[in-house]
Scaffold this motif. Structure first.
Motif, PDB file in Angstrom:
ATOM      1  N   MET A   1       0.833  -1.204   0.000  1.00  0.00           N
ATOM      2  CA  MET A   1       0.000   0.000   0.000  1.00  0.00           C
ATOM      3  C   MET A   1       0.866   1.252   0.000  1.00  0.00           C
ATOM      4  SD  MET A   1      -3.288  -0.548   0.068  1.00  0.00           S
ATOM      5  CE  MET A   1      -3.985   0.921   0.845  1.00  0.00           C
ATOM      6  N   THR A   2       0.667   2.101  -0.989  1.00  0.00           N
ATOM      7  CA  THR A   2       1.277   3.417  -0.890  1.00  0.00           C
ATOM      8  C   THR A   2       0.331   4.355  -0.145  1.00  0.00           C
ATOM      9  OG1 THR A   2       0.389   3.945  -3.048  1.00  0.00           O
ATOM     10  CG2 THR A   2       2.690   3.274  -2.962  1.00  0.00           C
ATOM     11  N   GLU A  21       1.360   9.257   4.404  1.00  0.00           N
ATOM     12  CA  GLU A  21       1.927   8.377   3.387  1.00  0.00           C
ATOM     13  C   GLU A  21       3.315   7.928   3.842  1.00  0.00           C
ATOM     14  OE1 GLU A  21       1.600   9.195  -1.004  1.00  0.00           O
ATOM     15  OE2 GLU A  21       1.032  11.155  -0.223  1.00  0.00           O
ATOM     16  N   PRO A  22       3.757   6.728   3.418  1.00  0.00           N
ATOM     17  CA  PRO A  22       5.102   6.276   3.806  1.00  0.00           C
ATOM     18  C   PRO A  22       6.190   7.256   3.380  1.00  0.00           C
ATOM     19  CG  PRO A  22       3.859   4.462   2.853  1.00  0.00           C
ATOM     20  CD  PRO A  22       3.020   5.696   2.675  1.00  0.00           C
ATOM     21  N   ARG A  23       5.971   7.997   2.301  1.00  0.00           N
ATOM     22  CA  ARG A  23       7.006   8.908   1.818  1.00  0.00           C
ATOM     23  C   ARG A  23       7.067  10.207   2.603  1.00  0.00           C
ATOM     24  NH1 ARG A  23       5.111  12.302  -3.400  1.00  0.00           N
ATOM     25  NH2 ARG A  23       2.870  12.314  -3.053  1.00  0.00           N
ATOM     26  N   THR A  25       8.171  12.781   5.051  1.00  0.00           N
ATOM     27  CA  THR A  25       9.362  12.865   5.904  1.00  0.00           C
ATOM     28  C   THR A  25       8.936  13.254   7.312  1.00  0.00           C
ATOM     29  OG1 THR A  25       9.782  15.195   5.461  1.00  0.00           O
ATOM     30  CG2 THR A  25      10.831  13.596   3.979  1.00  0.00           C
ATOM     31  N   ASP A  28       8.312  17.025   7.567  1.00  0.00           N
ATOM     32  CA  ASP A  28       7.006  17.470   7.090  1.00  0.00           C
ATOM     33  C   ASP A  28       5.898  17.068   8.055  1.00  0.00           C
ATOM     34  OD1 ASP A  28       7.723  18.857   4.825  1.00  0.00           O
ATOM     35  OD2 ASP A  28       7.584  17.108   3.491  1.00  0.00           O
ATOM     36  N   GLU A  44      16.077  20.183   2.497  1.00  0.00           N
ATOM     37  CA  GLU A  44      15.355  18.921   2.251  1.00  0.00           C
ATOM     38  C   GLU A  44      16.211  17.820   1.652  1.00  0.00           C
ATOM     39  OE1 GLU A  44      11.617  20.217   0.168  1.00  0.00           O
ATOM     40  OE2 GLU A  44      10.771  19.134   1.872  1.00  0.00           O
ATOM     41  N   LEU A  64      15.598  13.478   6.523  1.00  0.00           N
ATOM     42  CA  LEU A  64      16.163  12.227   5.995  1.00  0.00           C
ATOM     43  C   LEU A  64      15.622  11.003   6.730  1.00  0.00           C
ATOM     44  CD1 LEU A  64      19.928  13.040   5.244  1.00  0.00           C
ATOM     45  CD2 LEU A  64      17.922  13.257   3.768  1.00  0.00           C
ATOM     46  N   MET A  65      14.547  11.207   7.476  1.00  0.00           N
ATOM     47  CA  MET A  65      13.855  10.074   8.100  1.00  0.00           C
ATOM     48  C   MET A  65      12.426  10.145   7.626  1.00  0.00           C
ATOM     49  SD  MET A  65      14.544   9.516  12.150  1.00  0.00           S
ATOM     50  CE  MET A  65      13.615   8.018  12.499  1.00  0.00           C
ATOM     51  N   PHE A  66      11.811   9.005   7.461  1.00  0.00           N
ATOM     52  CA  PHE A  66      10.389   9.007   7.168  1.00  0.00           C
ATOM     53  C   PHE A  66       9.624   9.006   8.491  1.00  0.00           C
ATOM     54  CE2 PHE A  66      12.293   7.078   3.337  1.00  0.00           C
ATOM     55  CZ  PHE A  66      11.912   8.066   2.444  1.00  0.00           C
ATOM     56  N   ALA A  68       7.050   7.516   9.397  1.00  0.00           N
ATOM     57  CA  ALA A  68       6.652   6.185   9.863  1.00  0.00           C
ATOM     58  C   ALA A  68       7.774   5.504  10.645  1.00  0.00           C
ATOM     59  CB  ALA A  68       6.235   5.313   8.668  1.00  0.00           C
ATOM     60  N   GLN A  69       9.029   5.901  10.371  1.00  0.00           N
ATOM     61  CA  GLN A  69      10.155   5.303  11.096  1.00  0.00           C
ATOM     62  C   GLN A  69      10.255   5.810  12.529  1.00  0.00           C
ATOM     63  OE1 GLN A  69      13.251   6.372   8.006  1.00  0.00           O
ATOM     64  NE2 GLN A  69      13.752   4.213   8.251  1.00  0.00           N
TER      65      GLN A  69
ATOM     66  N   PHE B   6       6.074   5.285  -2.433  1.00  0.00           N
ATOM     67  CA  PHE B   6       6.615   3.926  -2.400  1.00  0.00           C
ATOM     68  C   PHE B   6       5.830   3.137  -1.368  1.00  0.00           C
ATOM     69  CE2 PHE B   6       9.053   6.458   0.628  1.00  0.00           C
ATOM     70  CZ  PHE B   6       8.981   5.704   1.789  1.00  0.00           C
ATOM     71  N   VAL B   7       6.008   1.831  -1.408  1.00  0.00           N
ATOM     72  CA  VAL B   7       5.410   0.966  -0.398  1.00  0.00           C
ATOM     73  C   VAL B   7       6.501   0.613   0.604  1.00  0.00           C
ATOM     74  CG1 VAL B   7       4.106  -1.147   0.011  1.00  0.00           C
ATOM     75  CG2 VAL B   7       3.951   0.009  -2.203  1.00  0.00           C
ATOM     76  N   ARG B   8       6.200   0.768   1.894  1.00  0.00           N
ATOM     77  CA  ARG B   8       7.200   0.463   2.920  1.00  0.00           C
ATOM     78  C   ARG B   8       6.909  -0.898   3.535  1.00  0.00           C
ATOM     79  NH1 ARG B   8       7.197   2.110   8.640  1.00  0.00           N
ATOM     80  NH2 ARG B   8       9.319   1.909   9.471  1.00  0.00           N
ATOM     81  N   VAL B  39      17.790   8.565   0.879  1.00  0.00           N
ATOM     82  CA  VAL B  39      16.674   9.522   0.983  1.00  0.00           C
ATOM     83  C   VAL B  39      16.965  10.836   0.236  1.00  0.00           C
ATOM     84  CG1 VAL B  39      15.124  10.750   2.550  1.00  0.00           C
ATOM     85  CG2 VAL B  39      15.810   8.410   3.075  1.00  0.00           C
TER      86      VAL B  39
END
Lengths: 158, 285
Positions: A1-2, A21-23, A25, A28, A44, A64-66, A68-69, B6-8, B39
């Motif tokens: 899933m995106t 969204e996973p993308r 950052t 953001d 950025e 430089l981190m998402f 979700a991380q 992207f898909v994680r 990244v």
């Protein structure tokens, strides 16, 4: 899933349940989803350090981190430094030593210096210069930032 | 300046990661470790992986351990782990010297040793260390495990022997022998920038002369490597300026320099002469 994922960002002790969204950052998400706009975004792509925040115990480039991380990991931003009306020693030192002019880079420098001084209160001057070389400041010429962090380090040790 | 969608995927084990890599590798899937190179490239849209397999939660990959004369470095061990010596004597000191030249502190808290190896930027300090010491790279996939020698691993600029379904789980660094000396010198224009040229030398001194010399160069050619001509100029010679100059000259003559916006071939050759000599000067006990 995106598609969007549900995560919780714990910023300065407060949980923000958000959907990203996973993308997305971390920078953001902190600003746009959690409304904590003290963290600034400059380049950025990890060069300028304006977006530096503390994740766990580490100073990191939040661009430089998402997001979700960082789900569930304690995050500290510049909004969490002062205790009520009492500024953090680093914030006061930046004022006293004229460590900022336009102020855009300041939140990044404050979080970088906070994380490093908490970890290494007796940091050597060589190591401190190496650390402060991490972030860009186009106003001060760095000398007053260095003076401010040295003064705050001495105060925090006392 | 925002990464493309992207898909994680978040594996909990190495087996889970290699299963995902077998499935998504052929569908433009990539491993996400520290993300300090990937990244930014994604932010520029120079890379648009469809899948990211985020290995940061795989506990077994976060370890540094010593096994006999080898230092085993797991895939998610951060650069910052080397700020303080992780091994005795010169080995620990060498790693904690070199790590100071990798980007900046907040990058080093996230970026990983193995990520640098897999990314294979010619200007990577860890790739130079791996080549100079003769590291072994451990690659795991659903098909099994193989161990790749440094000289076979680095194939060119950001190009390695890893297959698209292989995860670099571990790098095994031979520990410098006791009484070894090392010297490192990197040239760049600003602190934390990519190396335009750098040299790492190691040797022992036996009966007043140099034994087992290793001279590695990085940033100068498409991949880091040892320079046998420079090593030959050191072997059996006393530690003196004349020896160092001869080795530096041999290194400068031996290389096939890359050219880029930072430096043309002629300038890089000059830099190699300088960084090799300075690394040797710094190595003197």
């Amino acid at each position: 899933m995106t598609g969007k994922v549900a995560i919780t960002l714990n910023i300065n002790g407060r949980d923000h349940a958000i959907s990203v969204e996973p993308r997305r950052t971390l920078a953001d998400a902190i600003r746009e989803n959690c409304g904590q706009t003290g963290t600034h975004i400059g380049c950025e792509h990890g060069v300028c350090g304006a977006c530096t925040v503390i994740v766990g115990d580490d100073p990191v480039r939040s661009c430089l981190m998402f997001a979700a991380q960082a789900d569930g990991v304690p995050i500290r931003t510049v909004e969490g430094l002062a205790k009520g009306d009492t500024l953090h020693p680093l914030q006061r030192a930046f004022m006293d030593h004229h460590g900022l002019q336009c102020g855009f880079c300041t939140p990044g420098f404050l979080m970088l210096a906070t994380a490093v001084l908490e970890r290494e209160p007796n940091i050597t001057d060589d190591d401190l210069l190496d650390v402060l070389a991490s972030n860009l400041c186009r106003c001060t010429g760095y000398q007053n930032i260095i003076k401010a962090v040295r003064a705050a380090a001495a105060e925090m040790r006392a | 300046m925002k990464p493309a969608p992207f898909v994680r995927h978040v594996p909990a084990t190495v087996g889970g990661a290699t299963d995902m890599l077998a499935e998504f590798g052929p569908q433009d899937g990539r491993i996400l470790a520290g993300g300090q190179s990937l990244v930014p490239i994604m932010a520029f849209r120079m890379a648009r992986p469809a899948h990211l397999i985020d290995i940061n939660g795989v506990a077994e990959l976060a370890r540094v351990s010593r096994i006999d004369n080898t230092l085993s470095i797991g895939a998610t061990v951060r650069h910052a782990a080397f700020h303080r010596p992780v091994a005795d004597a010169e080995m620990g000191r060498m790693l904690s010297t070199v790590v100071r030249h990798i980007a900046h502190y907040p990058i080093r808290t996230r970026g990983t040793f193995c990520g640098s190896i897999a990314h294979a930027d010619p200007a990577s300090e860890w790739c130079l260390v791996a080549s100079t010491l003769g590291a072994e790279m451990v690659a795991r996939s659903k098909r099994g495990q193989r161990v790749i020698a440094a000289e076979d691993f680095f194939e060119g600029i950001m190009s390695t022997a890893l297959a698209e379904d292989e995860l670099l789980t571990e790098v095994r660094l031979p520990i410098l022998p006791s009484q070894a000396h090392f010297g490192f010198y990197e040239f760049n224009r600003r602190a934390g920038d990519f190396a335009i040229a750098m040299a790492l030398v190691t040797y022992r001194v036996t009966d007043g002369v140099i034994a087992e010399p290793r001279v590695g160069l990085g940033g100068a050619e498409a991949r880091p490597r040892r320079i046998p001509e420079a090593e030959a100029a050191l072997k059996g010679r006393p530690l003196e300026a004349k020896t160092f100059q001869a080795a530096a000259e041999a290194a400068a003559q031996a290389i096939d320099p890359i050219e880029d916006i930072q430096a043309d071939a002629e300038y890089r050759r000059e830099l190699v002469r300088a960084v090799t000599r300075r690394a040797l000067e710094r190595s003197v006990p």
